[in-house]
Design an enzyme around this catalytic site. Structure first.
Site, short mmCIF file in Angstrom:
data_model
loop_
_atom_site.label_atom_id
_atom_site.label_comp_id
_atom_site.label_asym_id
_atom_site.label_seq_id
_atom_site.Cartn_x
_atom_site.Cartn_y
_atom_site.Cartn_z
N GLU A 260 0.81 -1.32 0.11
CA GLU A 260 0.22 0.05 0.02
C GLU A 260 0.85 1.38 -0.01
O GLU A 260 0.46 2.34 0.79
CB GLU A 260 -1.04 0.10 1.20
N ASP A 262 2.86 4.70 0.01
CA ASP A 262 2.75 6.00 -0.37
C ASP A 262 3.78 6.84 0.80
O ASP A 262 3.89 6.22 1.77
CB ASP A 262 1.24 6.69 -0.42
#
Ligand SMILES: *[C@@H]1O[C@H](CO)[C@@H](O)[C@H](O)[C@H]1NC(C)=O
Length: 409
Positions: A260, A262
């Site tokens: 995930e 970021d």
């Protein structure tokens, strides 16, 4: 793809100038020995045709993950009543694009329907409801997912179990029970434990290792650990430090993936923070390359800042993804390509290219805009090469995790 591999190998060997037509992130990931580079997505965004065009670009994305539409509140909103409409839209998109599907997630303390959180359960009735949920959802997607995130975020930051309805009612055995139900419903899909802040090593990573062994000791299949990799710019550990954390899981006989990723930036961004973000992304994906094929792939939590979850969750932060809100590639795109060992794209901003190419194999902390002030809870506060803050906001204490990383705990 063979030709692309040869081009990438030739570039890596210095046989070709790095001005050849650039390859994409997924192509570079394959050339580096990973199975995929991918992106999360969500149903609401798919009506944006410019967004969809890039999501469908298999040079960059060989895998997609539904951000929300396979979660419990979407798939079983009332007990025994299943709804797969939105999840199927993403699964069908992956099929029509020839992309892998990472399926996400079966057991999580968030986005649970109220019939689960407010039910009056006994150990036996909640175990039955848990098994029924998993059996139905995994059976529905049988043969379509490469991975299932079976249990998500079961740990507190200190590595103890998070208190949730499953833990308080069933105890830690809810975890092997969940994996066993998933394995029974689809014996071929790889089953993952998925969590955030595992990348620093320390107590939480130790807790995730304990979960792997708990499932293994129950005689149940667990195939992988997903490291979510949600970061603030400048807090990503060095590439070598990340590699040792990944190797800690791999040593238990499971594979790993970044699931995930970021790297959020306090707004407004600057050339310095965007360059550091490129370095951070490069170190993350580079550590996956260094541990391939046991590290199988890298997923960003959507690809454009326009649809990032960050601004609504972290006040004052944003710009966490490799493309900006106008779908223009940021320095982070080249940082990822560089971490994958590929030629960088001339269409992305050149600001950080040289920084990225010269620093991805050393440490992530050579440039940072946070050299003064205090680090927040969970932030980095020391380690070899660290030039950022060494004090922690009250009441947190700067704690040595390893030579490369101290953290405010
Ligand atoms: C719930 O039942 C399971 C067996 O299905 C058992 O392993 C576990 O210890 C029980 N939990 C509690 C809190 O009694």
């Amino acid at each position: 793809m063979v030709q692309l591999r040869l081009v990438a190998a030739a570039v890596a060997a210095g046989l070709l100038p790095t001005v050849t037509s650039a390859i994409g992130l997924h192509e570079a990931a394959l050339a580096a020995g990973l199975e995929y580079f991918g992106s999360a997505t969500d149903n609401g965004e798919l009506s944006d045709s410019a967004y969809l065009t890039q999501l469908d670009n298999t040079a960059d994305f060989g895998q997609i993950t539904p951000g929300n539409s396979q979660k419990w509140d979407s798939t079983e909103p009332s007990q025994g009543s299943f709804s797969f409409t939105n999840g199927d839209v993403i699964a069908d998109l992956a099929d029509s694009n020839g992309q892998y599907l990472r399926c996400h997630t079966l057991v999580w303390h968030n986005q649970l329907p109220s019939w689960v959180t407010s039910g009056s359960w006994t150990n036996a009735t909640l175990t039955a409801a848990l098994r029924n949920h998993i059996t139905n959802v995994v059976t529905h997607y049988k043969g379509r997912c490469i991975h299932w995130d079976v249990v998500n975020e079961a740990l507190n930051e200190d590595g103890t179990y998070r208190t949730n309805i499953f833990y308080t009612t069933i105890g830690e055995s809810y975890i092997p029970i969940a994996f066993a139900a998933a394995a029974a419903a689809d014996p071929d899909v790889k089953l993952y434990y998925n969590d955030y802040n595992l990348e620093y090593g320390g107590s939480k990573a130790a807790g995730a290792q304990r979960i792997v062994q708990l499932v293994q000791n129950a005689g149940v299949k667990i195939d992988g650990v997903g490291l979510q990799a949600h970061f603030e710019v400048g807090t990503v550990p060095s590439r070598s430090s990340l590699v040792s954390v990944l190797n800690g899981f791999i040593a238990l006989g499971v594979e790993v993936a970044y699931t995930e990723a970021d790297v959020r930036i306090q707004l407004p961004t600057s050339a310095t923070t965007l360059a550091q973000q490129a370095v951070d992304f490069g170190n993350l994906v580079g550590s996956c390359v260094d541990t391939a094929p046991d590290c199988v792939g890298f997923t960003i939590w959507d690809w454009t800042d326009k649809y990032s979850w960050v601004p609504s969750t972290f006040s004052g932060y944003g710009a966490a993804l490799p493309w900006d809100e106008n779908y223009v590639k940021k320095p982070a795109y080249n940082g990822l390509l560089a971490g994958l060992g590929a030629a960088t794209s001339s269409s992305a901003s050149a600001t950080a290219t040289s920084t990225t190419l010269t620093t991805t194999t050393t440490t992530s902390s050579s440039a940072t805009s946070t050299s003064t002030g205090t680090a927040a809870h969970w932030g980095q506060c020391g380690g070899n090469g660290w030039t950022g803050p060494t004090a922690c906001a009250s009441p947190w204490t700067c704690t040595v995790i390893n030579a490369w990383y101290s953290q405010c705990l």
